[in-house]
Design a protein around this motif. Sequence first.
Motif, mmCIF file in Angstrom:
data_model
loop_
_atom_site.group_PDB
_atom_site.id
_atom_site.type_symbol
_atom_site.label_atom_id
_atom_site.label_comp_id
_atom_site.label_asym_id
_atom_site.label_seq_id
_atom_site.Cartn_x
_atom_site.Cartn_y
_atom_site.Cartn_z
ATOM 1 N N UNK A 9 0.845 -1.176 0.000
ATOM 2 C CA UNK A 9 0.000 0.000 0.000
ATOM 3 C C UNK A 9 0.889 1.238 0.000
ATOM 4 N N UNK A 10 0.286 2.397 -0.079
ATOM 5 C CA UNK A 10 1.071 3.625 -0.253
ATOM 6 C C UNK A 10 2.050 3.867 0.892
ATOM 7 N N UNK A 11 1.619 3.632 2.133
ATOM 8 C CA UNK A 11 2.500 3.919 3.267
ATOM 9 C C UNK A 11 3.661 2.932 3.335
ATOM 10 N N UNK A 12 3.401 1.646 3.077
ATOM 11 C CA UNK A 12 4.500 0.685 3.136
ATOM 12 C C UNK A 12 5.430 0.839 1.939
ATOM 13 N N UNK A 13 4.884 1.247 0.783
ATOM 14 C CA UNK A 13 5.739 1.496 -0.374
ATOM 15 C C UNK A 13 6.631 2.709 -0.123
ATOM 16 N N UNK A 14 6.067 3.743 0.492
ATOM 17 C CA UNK A 14 6.869 4.921 0.823
ATOM 18 C C UNK A 14 7.951 4.551 1.834
ATOM 19 N N UNK A 15 7.611 3.716 2.816
ATOM 20 C CA UNK A 15 8.595 3.272 3.815
ATOM 21 C C UNK A 15 9.706 2.467 3.146
ATOM 22 N N UNK A 16 9.330 1.596 2.192
ATOM 23 C CA UNK A 16 10.296 0.782 1.446
ATOM 24 C C UNK A 16 11.254 1.682 0.673
ATOM 25 N N UNK A 17 10.698 2.673 -0.036
ATOM 26 C CA UNK A 17 11.543 3.581 -0.822
ATOM 27 C C UNK A 17 12.444 4.422 0.075
ATOM 28 N N UNK A 51 22.202 -1.846 9.860
ATOM 29 C CA UNK A 51 20.911 -1.431 10.414
ATOM 30 C C UNK A 51 19.963 -0.973 9.308
ATOM 31 N N UNK A 52 20.510 -0.265 8.327
ATOM 32 C CA UNK A 52 19.684 0.182 7.198
ATOM 33 C C UNK A 52 19.186 -1.018 6.399
ATOM 34 N N UNK A 53 20.025 -2.054 6.259
ATOM 35 C CA UNK A 53 19.597 -3.268 5.566
ATOM 36 C C UNK A 53 18.467 -3.962 6.325
ATOM 37 N N UNK A 54 18.580 -3.982 7.645
ATOM 38 C CA UNK A 54 17.511 -4.582 8.455
ATOM 39 C C UNK A 54 16.225 -3.770 8.349
ATOM 40 N N UNK A 55 16.373 -2.452 8.241
ATOM 41 C CA UNK A 55 15.205 -1.582 8.046
ATOM 42 C C UNK A 55 14.510 -1.906 6.726
ATOM 43 N N UNK A 56 15.313 -2.128 5.678
ATOM 44 C CA UNK A 56 14.767 -2.502 4.374
ATOM 45 C C UNK A 56 14.027 -3.833 4.492
ATOM 46 N N UNK A 57 14.605 -4.771 5.229
ATOM 47 C CA UNK A 57 13.957 -6.072 5.428
ATOM 48 C C UNK A 57 12.622 -5.904 6.153
ATOM 49 N N UNK A 60 9.616 -4.553 3.891
ATOM 50 C CA UNK A 60 9.046 -5.325 2.788
ATOM 51 C C UNK A 60 8.052 -6.363 3.310
ATOM 52 N N UNK A 61 7.023 -6.644 2.510
ATOM 53 C CA UNK A 61 5.965 -7.578 2.908
ATOM 54 C C UNK A 61 6.315 -9.037 2.624
ATOM 55 N N UNK A 62 7.202 -9.290 1.670
ATOM 56 C CA UNK A 62 7.506 -10.653 1.244
ATOM 57 C C UNK A 62 8.532 -11.286 2.192
ATOM 58 N N UNK A 63 8.217 -12.447 2.787
ATOM 59 C CA UNK A 63 9.148 -13.083 3.721
ATOM 60 C C UNK A 63 10.476 -13.496 3.072
ATOM 61 N N UNK A 64 10.444 -13.855 1.796
ATOM 62 C CA UNK A 64 11.687 -14.237 1.112
ATOM 63 C C UNK A 64 12.616 -13.040 0.966
ATOM 64 N N UNK A 68 16.267 -12.412 2.706
ATOM 65 C CA UNK A 68 17.441 -12.078 1.889
ATOM 66 C C UNK A 68 18.151 -10.841 2.443
ATOM 67 N N UNK A 69 17.391 -9.803 2.784
ATOM 68 C CA UNK A 69 17.995 -8.584 3.315
ATOM 69 C C UNK A 69 18.580 -8.807 4.706
ATOM 70 N N UNK A 70 17.927 -9.632 5.520
ATOM 71 C CA UNK A 70 18.488 -9.928 6.843
ATOM 72 C C UNK A 70 19.799 -10.694 6.710
ATOM 73 N N UNK A 71 19.857 -11.612 5.749
ATOM 74 C CA UNK A 71 21.091 -12.358 5.499
ATOM 75 C C UNK A 71 22.195 -11.413 5.030
ATOM 76 N N UNK A 72 21.848 -10.459 4.149
ATOM 77 C CA UNK A 72 22.842 -9.483 3.690
ATOM 78 C C UNK A 72 23.370 -8.660 4.855
ATOM 79 N N UNK A 73 22.481 -8.291 5.782
ATOM 80 C CA UNK A 73 22.908 -7.506 6.949
ATOM 81 C C UNK A 73 23.876 -8.318 7.816
ATOM 82 N N UNK A 74 23.556 -9.590 8.046
ATOM 83 C CA UNK A 74 24.458 -10.443 8.844
ATOM 84 C C UNK A 74 25.810 -10.595 8.155
#
Length: 142
Positions: A9-17, A51-57, A60-64, A68-74
């Motif tokens: 939705x608009x708010x989660x898309x804005x948060x993602x961007x 931390x920014x990578x975890x924020x990106x994770x 996003x709504x998709x668990x995959x 992926x982003x949590x793994x990149x952060x680790x």
Amino acid sequence: MINSPPSLNDSSEARWKDSLGDIQKQMVIYRQAAASGDKHAIDDAVESVASAMEEVADAHYDPKVKAKWEKKAREFRASPGKRDSALREMGRGALILLATPFALAGAFIYGIGMMCSGVGSVLKGVGSLGKYAFISSRRRGL
């Protein structure tokens, strides 16, 4: 019936961007710290990027994608070699995002050029048929 993934939705898309914009800013800060060679600044920048990578994770709504982003952060926190590969991967993704519109525009212009060339060939062929019609009428004296 195939289940489609839920849309942003608009708010989660804005948060993602916003999260993606933040990660890009943190990557610039990390590169500057790495160029300076200051160990403390590098460690702070690494933590900020992770931390920014975890924020990106989280955004996003998709668990995959989240996984992926949590793994990149680790991996980014883990070792310098993994950091460089993460930077390359992110740079490659940014390059693809930036180059795609230019590639599409180039393909569009090429397609238009090929259509114009085809139309020109057709008109050239039709013109040569007209040449024969006019030559025969001149010979008859019309």
